[in-house]
Design a protein around this motif. Structure first.
Motif, PDB file in Angstrom:
ATOM      1  N   LEU A 121      52.429  40.902  54.230  1.00 53.48           N
ATOM      2  CA  LEU A 121      53.290  39.743  54.409  1.00 53.48           C
ATOM      3  C   LEU A 121      54.122  39.520  53.142  1.00 53.48           C
ATOM      4  N   PRO A 122      55.297  38.916  53.278  1.00 47.63           N
ATOM      5  CA  PRO A 122      56.138  38.680  52.089  1.00 47.63           C
ATOM      6  C   PRO A 122      55.399  37.821  51.068  1.00 47.63           C
ATOM      7  N   GLY A 123      55.471  38.214  49.813  1.00 49.27           N
ATOM      8  CA  GLY A 123      54.875  37.419  48.733  1.00 49.27           C
ATOM      9  C   GLY A 123      53.371  37.543  48.610  1.00 49.27           C
ATOM     10  N   THR A 124      52.816  38.583  49.177  1.00 44.31           N
ATOM     11  CA  THR A 124      51.353  38.725  49.176  1.00 44.31           C
ATOM     12  C   THR A 124      50.797  38.891  47.763  1.00 44.31           C
ATOM     13  N   LEU A 125      49.666  38.209  47.523  1.00 46.70           N
ATOM     14  CA  LEU A 125      48.886  38.422  46.304  1.00 46.70           C
ATOM     15  C   LEU A 125      47.688  39.304  46.670  1.00 46.70           C
ATOM     16  N   TYR A 126      47.158  39.989  45.664  1.00 48.94           N
ATOM     17  CA  TYR A 126      46.071  40.945  45.920  1.00 48.94           C
ATOM     18  C   TYR A 126      44.795  40.459  45.268  1.00 48.94           C
ATOM     19  N   CYS A 127      43.741  40.539  46.042  1.00 52.60           N
ATOM     20  CA  CYS A 127      42.450  40.002  45.606  1.00 52.60           C
ATOM     21  C   CYS A 127      41.468  41.114  45.296  1.00 52.60           C
ATOM     22  N   LYS A 128      40.702  40.923  44.224  1.00 52.22           N
ATOM     23  CA  LYS A 128      39.568  41.801  43.921  1.00 52.22           C
ATOM     24  C   LYS A 128      38.366  40.918  43.619  1.00 52.22           C
ATOM     25  N   VAL A 146      49.203  39.526  41.070  1.00 48.96           N
ATOM     26  CA  VAL A 146      50.427  40.076  41.654  1.00 48.96           C
ATOM     27  C   VAL A 146      50.240  41.504  42.171  1.00 48.96           C
ATOM     28  N   ASP A 147      49.256  42.215  41.615  1.00 48.84           N
ATOM     29  CA  ASP A 147      48.932  43.524  42.174  1.00 48.84           C
ATOM     30  C   ASP A 147      47.445  43.815  41.936  1.00 48.84           C
ATOM     31  N   GLU A 148      46.953  44.880  42.557  1.00 46.44           N
ATOM     32  CA  GLU A 148      45.521  45.190  42.487  1.00 46.44           C
ATOM     33  C   GLU A 148      45.092  45.543  41.071  1.00 46.44           C
ATOM     34  N   ALA A 176      44.544  42.453  39.184  1.00 45.30           N
ATOM     35  CA  ALA A 176      43.339  41.780  39.685  1.00 45.30           C
ATOM     36  C   ALA A 176      42.086  42.465  39.153  1.00 45.30           C
ATOM     37  N   LEU A 177      42.115  43.794  39.089  1.00 43.34           N
ATOM     38  CA  LEU A 177      40.968  44.539  38.572  1.00 43.34           C
ATOM     39  C   LEU A 177      40.769  44.266  37.082  1.00 43.34           C
ATOM     40  N   ALA A 178      41.884  44.230  36.336  1.00 37.52           N
ATOM     41  CA  ALA A 178      41.802  43.948  34.901  1.00 37.52           C
ATOM     42  C   ALA A 178      41.219  42.552  34.692  1.00 37.52           C
ATOM     43  N   ALA A 179      41.613  41.619  35.537  1.00 41.54           N
ATOM     44  CA  ALA A 179      41.099  40.249  35.418  1.00 41.54           C
ATOM     45  C   ALA A 179      39.600  40.224  35.713  1.00 41.54           C
ATOM     46  N   CYS A 180      39.158  40.980  36.712  1.00 41.91           N
ATOM     47  CA  CYS A 180      37.721  41.037  37.020  1.00 41.91           C
ATOM     48  C   CYS A 180      36.946  41.529  35.800  1.00 41.91           C
ATOM     49  N   ARG A 181      37.515  42.525  35.129  1.00 46.25           N
ATOM     50  CA  ARG A 181      36.824  43.080  33.955  1.00 46.25           C
ATOM     51  C   ARG A 181      36.753  42.057  32.818  1.00 46.25           C
ATOM     52  N   ALA A 182      37.689  41.093  32.826  1.00 42.15           N
ATOM     53  CA  ALA A 182      37.742  40.106  31.737  1.00 42.15           C
ATOM     54  C   ALA A 182      36.844  38.888  32.014  1.00 42.15           C
ATOM     55  N   ILE A 183      36.262  38.833  33.190  1.00 43.95           N
ATOM     56  CA  ILE A 183      35.365  37.708  33.501  1.00 43.95           C
ATOM     57  C   ILE A 183      34.008  37.987  32.840  1.00 43.95           C
ATOM     58  N   VAL A 184      33.495  36.979  32.160  1.00 41.41           N
ATOM     59  CA  VAL A 184      32.219  37.156  31.461  1.00 41.41           C
ATOM     60  C   VAL A 184      31.126  36.416  32.229  1.00 41.41           C
ATOM     61  N   THR A 237      46.532  29.119  46.222  1.00 39.76           N
ATOM     62  CA  THR A 237      47.829  29.621  45.715  1.00 39.76           C
ATOM     63  C   THR A 237      49.006  29.284  46.634  1.00 39.76           C
ATOM     64  N   GLY A 238      48.708  28.982  47.892  1.00 42.02           N
ATOM     65  CA  GLY A 238      49.795  28.761  48.847  1.00 42.02           C
ATOM     66  C   GLY A 238      50.510  30.038  49.258  1.00 42.02           C
ATOM     67  N   ARG A 239      49.960  31.177  48.899  1.00 42.67           N
ATOM     68  CA  ARG A 239      50.596  32.460  49.237  1.00 42.67           C
ATOM     69  C   ARG A 239      49.646  33.319  50.059  1.00 42.67           C
ATOM     70  N   PRO A 240      50.183  34.295  50.778  1.00 46.69           N
ATOM     71  CA  PRO A 240      49.283  35.215  51.481  1.00 46.69           C
ATOM     72  C   PRO A 240      48.432  35.969  50.458  1.00 46.69           C
ATOM     73  N   VAL A 241      47.163  36.146  50.764  1.00 48.16           N
ATOM     74  CA  VAL A 241      46.270  36.869  49.862  1.00 48.16           C
ATOM     75  C   VAL A 241      45.531  37.936  50.663  1.00 48.16           C
ATOM     76  N   LYS A 242      45.483  39.127  50.074  1.00 45.69           N
ATOM     77  CA  LYS A 242      44.886  40.264  50.772  1.00 45.69           C
ATOM     78  C   LYS A 242      43.797  40.895  49.918  1.00 45.69           C
ATOM     79  N   CYS A 243      42.740  41.318  50.583  1.00 41.74           N
ATOM     80  CA  CYS A 243      41.685  42.048  49.883  1.00 41.74           C
ATOM     81  C   CYS A 243      41.280  43.264  50.708  1.00 41.74           C
ATOM     82  N   THR A 244      41.370  44.419  50.113  1.00 40.89           N
ATOM     83  CA  THR A 244      40.901  45.642  50.768  1.00 40.89           C
ATOM     84  C   THR A 244      39.786  46.225  49.918  1.00 40.89           C
TER      85      THR A 244
END
Lengths: 790, 160
Positions: free
Chosen positions: A40-47, A115-117, A120-128, A269-276
């Motif tokens: 969908l337009p404007g999709t955010l990506y979830c990890k 904004v991209d996978e 999102a992955l880098a952010a997951c690695r930064a969670i303590v 976020t008010g935006r489409p969010v996708k997780c694969t």
């Protein structure tokens, strides 16, 4: 393939033909949009950030560094989705993201939308995450001991026991006392996973208080309910769409963390969010075959009639409840649908361990006891000097009877399926020689569970047929997971309306557009959604026929329907005529299983079905006495389908079931070491390729069930069941040793041969069944037949 | 191939159309097809070269697109499932898959069709053993492979 039909003269135009699937073209040209193809337009990506520890308290989750990364839009943790859920009312034990403790390697604790996978992955690695490790419970035996620190869950129990029960039907002690031969055996069935080709994927939007989720799910209805609970939203503000599906086999039948996470992130976020999910994550999400330890004791009379059976099971449930309460009962429910067991005691337990949660895989809870029961029958036959097929025949259930555990048997082709495979394979004419063997087994499965997963009085399946602008659209909540449910519905409507299946537009698996259907599990779609579609299609046919009869000034019974015509008019002309007279043209159908198909005792909800399919298999193989390697030569499979709605699709289901049974009998296993999955990749988790798959000869028996749509029963799960014990039985026939454990791998065969060479019992398998404190046995009174014919 | 920041220019032909793309040097062909060109007919099942769902033809040879990097395919001709049928007419392999029930969920189907097409383009009279050999890298969990072999044999007869 051969079909044996009971009524070859049935006047059907499209039912039973070998026609292509109605959804084949889109899949063949790459146009069908599966869940991960939706963009969908404007999709955010979830990890998701998943636990690397099998069992630990979560002390803190610090997301500040992750949130500061450029391109990260939102980070959520468990406290953002605090309400628990679970597929069964009695197992509401999952948080979308765990914040108190994690229970297996792969348990999610946080989710990121970016904004991209990559971001999102880098952010997951930064969670303590700060954890306090707890004891890892790895096995059934371990889970039965008192926990050294704390149980995995704070409900159920004692300790790590999830569910435990004991039931008795008939006089079991008396049956054993009257037996002239009694045998006990112990078996183990290793867990394995569905391995669908498609990785799970979900996309959510939240617009103007309306939540929409597109997901690779088998059960949009149950996901819809779980979302309403977790987000405390009205059902009417939620829409769950089952996207075209890349394989389920039971693995996409629970509500999942990633589905909850994308919904919450869409709200935030008010935006489409996708997780694969990645393939590795699919192994952790699991919900696959339970590892089960089994003990069975059977007493038979001098002529081989079963007089009493006592069956004990212990299931390794993994970390969460999932379908577990049902899975546990299924390990004891269907022994009686193939054999007449006049006295039957069942004791079962499901325990929690720190492994990926188990759930329903093709055959749900019944392949394990079927494997044990069939080999147990072989061993009894050998001990009392009877042919194994003959021993079974002496105990087969009869059509239109009631089992000791109150299950209603109606159409039953067990004799016919046996005859077909035994004769075609020349099982009894096989020449005995070392290294070559044949094995026979028989089984039965449900055409849909008789009761829904949660108690409610809604129909199990509903259909709407709309005729508009001369065309037909059928709306049904059933979900095509590849088994061909859209094709079944289109074929039923086409038969009644005189059209071709590809003339029918199918809208399915969309809780915003289609009426209630419980989903694609328990082999229920053909029987239940098929009946709902049949009712709707017959009502629509009547509307069209009466409009034409009125115009032609004749009786409706003189209006012939077929070949795209209704009477003298084309379908389109007839449809327009009816629409001019009545306005909007809709017809409805719904299906609820009859009440009298099962008993009324506690736990009677598992096992009843409006009809049972029957399957028999013979496996021919070579087993090398020096290496233990097994070479499959051929499988003969016969299946009582009731009637094929589409013969080509049934053949595909049968062959697919044979394949999946062989693959898990011989190589598949979901194995762990210290709570860590040993092979979470398709390279390490072995499954059959083209090379391992042997020739399959398929026979269909049409018993024409009185309640099934046109007489149809299930095909999706039953044909897997007899294949597994037939492989192990054939290895015994070839080498004279028993491997009482699947998968049956060369090392296990060699250990059994070694034991035999050293003068011990030529067997590999579990040595004993653990001491389990089952609760006092509930003695169930006999079925009250006063309200039914039998 | 020339660098522009962290991107590179990749010139390839996809289904007969010349493309000049700005791609990450570490993007896989699978990602380029699905994400940059939105040709989502090419599927992913593992992204590690294990399942065959992502097979495309590169200069006529079946390759796992999840393991192919831009540097390997400069100037190549790539055929995806979207480029197999001739307008509205199915390719004989696709038609045979349809007629023989050689697809169920359909997720492995694009890869299966392309591996089969490559085999039959080279050898339309391929035996069952040769078909198994050519398709052994493509996993399918639905069909049990039986109907796929039947379909490829039939397609071979139609193409011979």
């Amino acid at each position: 393939m051969t079909t044996v039909a009971n009524d070859p003269n049935a006047d059907l135009r499209v039912i039973g033909k070998s026609l292509p699937r109605v959804d084949a073209a889109g899949k063949l040209i790459g146009l069908t949009a599966y869940a991960d193809d939706i963009e969908l337009p404007g999709t955010l990506y979830c990890k998701l950030l998943r636990s690397h520890l099998p069992h630990a308290r979560v002390l803190s989750v610090d997301t500040s560094a992750a949130s500061a990364i450029k391109g990260v839009i939102a980070v959520i943790t468990g406290e953002d989705i605090p309400i628990k859920y679970g597929i069964m009312p009695t197992s509401q034990d999952e948080h979308a993201l765990e914040y108190e403790k994690v229970r297996f390697v792969g348990d999610p604790v946080a989710a990121v939308a970016a904004v991209d996978e990559e971001t999102a992955l880098a952010a997951c690695r930064a969670i303590v995450v700060e954890y306090e490790p707890l004891e890892t419970v790895e096995s059934i035996e371990h889970a039965l001991l008192p926990p050294s620190d704390e149980p995995i869950h704070d409900y159920a129990g004692p300790g790590n026991v999830h569910r435990i029960g004991a039931l008795e039907f008939g006089e079991v002690d008396e049956g054993f006392a009257n037996s002239s031969f009694i045998r006990e055996d112990v078996f183990f069935y290793e867990g394995n996973t569905h391995l669908p080709m498609e990785q799970h994927s979900a996309t959510a939007t939240f617009v103007g208080d309306q939540l929409t989720l597109w997901s690779s799910t088998q059960d949009p209805h149950y996901v819809h309910r779980a979302l309403a609970r977790v987000f405390d939203m009205p059902m009417g503000h939620i829409r769950v769409v089952a996207a075209p599906h890349g394989g389920g086999f039971g693995g996409k039948a629970d509500p999942f963390s990633h589905e909850m996470a994308v919904c919450k992130l869409a709200m935030v976020t008010g935006r489409p969010v996708k997780c694969t999910l990645t393939r590795e994550e699919v192994f952790y999400v699991h919900r696959g075959r339970h590892p089960v330890l089994m003990w069975v004791r059977t007493g038979v009379s001098q002529d081989g009639k079963i007089l009493a059976m006592h069956f004990r099971t212990a299931l390794d449930g993994g970390a969460y409840g999932s379908y577990g309460p049902a899975s546990m009962l299924y390990t004891g429910a269907l022994q009686t649908t193939t054999y007449n067991i006049p006295a039957y005691r069942f004791e079962g337990v499901r325990v929690f361990t720190n492994k990926a949660p188990c759930g329903p895989k093709r055959g749900h809870g019944t392949p394990q006891p079927r494997f044990a029961l069939e080999l147990h029958m072989d061993k009894i036959a050998e001990a009392i000097g009877l042919d194994p097929v003959e021993l079974r025949r002496r105990n087969y259930v009869k059509p239109y009877t009631r089992t000791i555990n109150h299950l209603r048997i109606t159409s039953c082709g067990i004799e016919e399926v046996t005859d077909l495979v035994v004769e075609a394979s020349r099982y009894h004419e096989r020449k005995k020689r070392l290294g070559h063997g044949m094995g026979f087994a028989v089984s039965s499965y449900m055409s849909g569970a008789g009761l829904p997963i949660y108690w409610n009085k809604l129909p199990h399946s509903e259909c709407i047929i709309q005729v508009n602008r001369g065309g037909v659209t059928l709306y049904c909540g059933a979900t095509d997971i590849g088994q061909g449910s859209d094709t079944v519905l289109a074929t039923v409507a086409a038969e009644e309306l005189g059209l071709w299946p590809t003339d029918i537009r199918i809208v399915s698996g969309d809780t915003g557009l289609t009426p209630v259907d419980l989903g694609s599990y328990s082999s229920r779609v053909t029987f239940m959604a098929g009946n709902a579609a049949l009712q709707a299609a017959r009502e629509m046919r009547e509307i069209l026929v009466s409009a034409v009869a009125e115009k032609m000034e004749c009786s409706p019974k003189d209006v012939m329907v077929g070949d795209g015509k209704i009477g003298e008019l084309s379908f389109e002309e007839a449809a327009n005529l009816a629409q001019e007279r009545h306005g909007v043209l809709t017809a409805r159908g719904s299906y609820t299983p009859p009440r009298e198909i099962g008993g009324k005792y506690k736990a009677a909800g598992v096992g009843p079905s409006p009809a049972y399919s029957y399957s028999a298999a013979v496996v021919d193989l070579d087993a090398d006495p020096y290496s233990g390697e097994i070479q499959l030569n051929k499988v003969w499979i016969a299946h009582d389908i009731g009637r094929s709605i589409n013969e080509l699709a049934v053949k595909g289901q049968v062959e697919g079931g044979v394949y999946m049974g062989l693959s898990e009998a011989m190589m598949e296993g979901q194995l762990y070491r210290h709570g860590l999955h040993k092979q979470p990749s398709m390279l390490d988790y072995k499954s059959f390729t083209f090379f391992e798959m042997p020739e399959v000869e398929t026979f269909l028996v049409e018993t024409v069930d009185l309640e099934g749509p046109y007489g149809a029963k299930e095909a999706g799960q039953g044909p897997l069941l007899p294949v597994i014990p037939a492989v192990v039985s054939a290895v015994h026939d070839a080498l004279g040793v028993w491997v009482d454990e699947v998968p049956i791998t060369p090392d296990k065969v060699m250990r059994a041969l070694d034991a035999k060479a050293k003068g011990r019992e030529g067997r590999y398998g579990p040595k004993s069944f653990p001491q389990i404190s089952y609760p006092p046995i509930v003695k169930v009174p006999p079925f009250d037949a006063s309200s039914t014919a039998f | 191939m020339s660098d522009i920041g962290s991107r590179e220019i990749l010139k390839i032909s996809v289904n007969g159309q010349n493309k000049e793309l700005l791609v990450k040097p570490y993007a896989t062909l699978l990602e380029i097809l699905r994400e940059d060109l939105r040709l989502t007919g090419t599927k992913h099942g593992c992204e590690a070269g294990e399942c065959g769902a992502c097979v495309v033809l590169i200069d006529g040879t079946p390759q796992l697109s999840c393991l192919v990097l831009p540097g390997q395919i400069e100037g190549s001709e790539v055929t995806t499932i979207e480029g197999v049928s001739d307008g509205g007419k199915l390719h004989p392999v696709q038609q045979a898959f349809m007629d023989h029930g050689a697809l169920q969920c359909g997720y492995c189907t694009p890869g299966m069709v392309l591996s089969s097409k490559a085999l039959l383009d080279a050898n339309p009279r391929a035996s069952a053993e040769e078909i198994k050999e050519a398709l052994a890298g493509n996993l399918c969990r639905c069909t049990g492979y039986v109907s796929i072999i039947e379909a490829v044999e039939a397609a071979g007869r139609a193409m011979a």
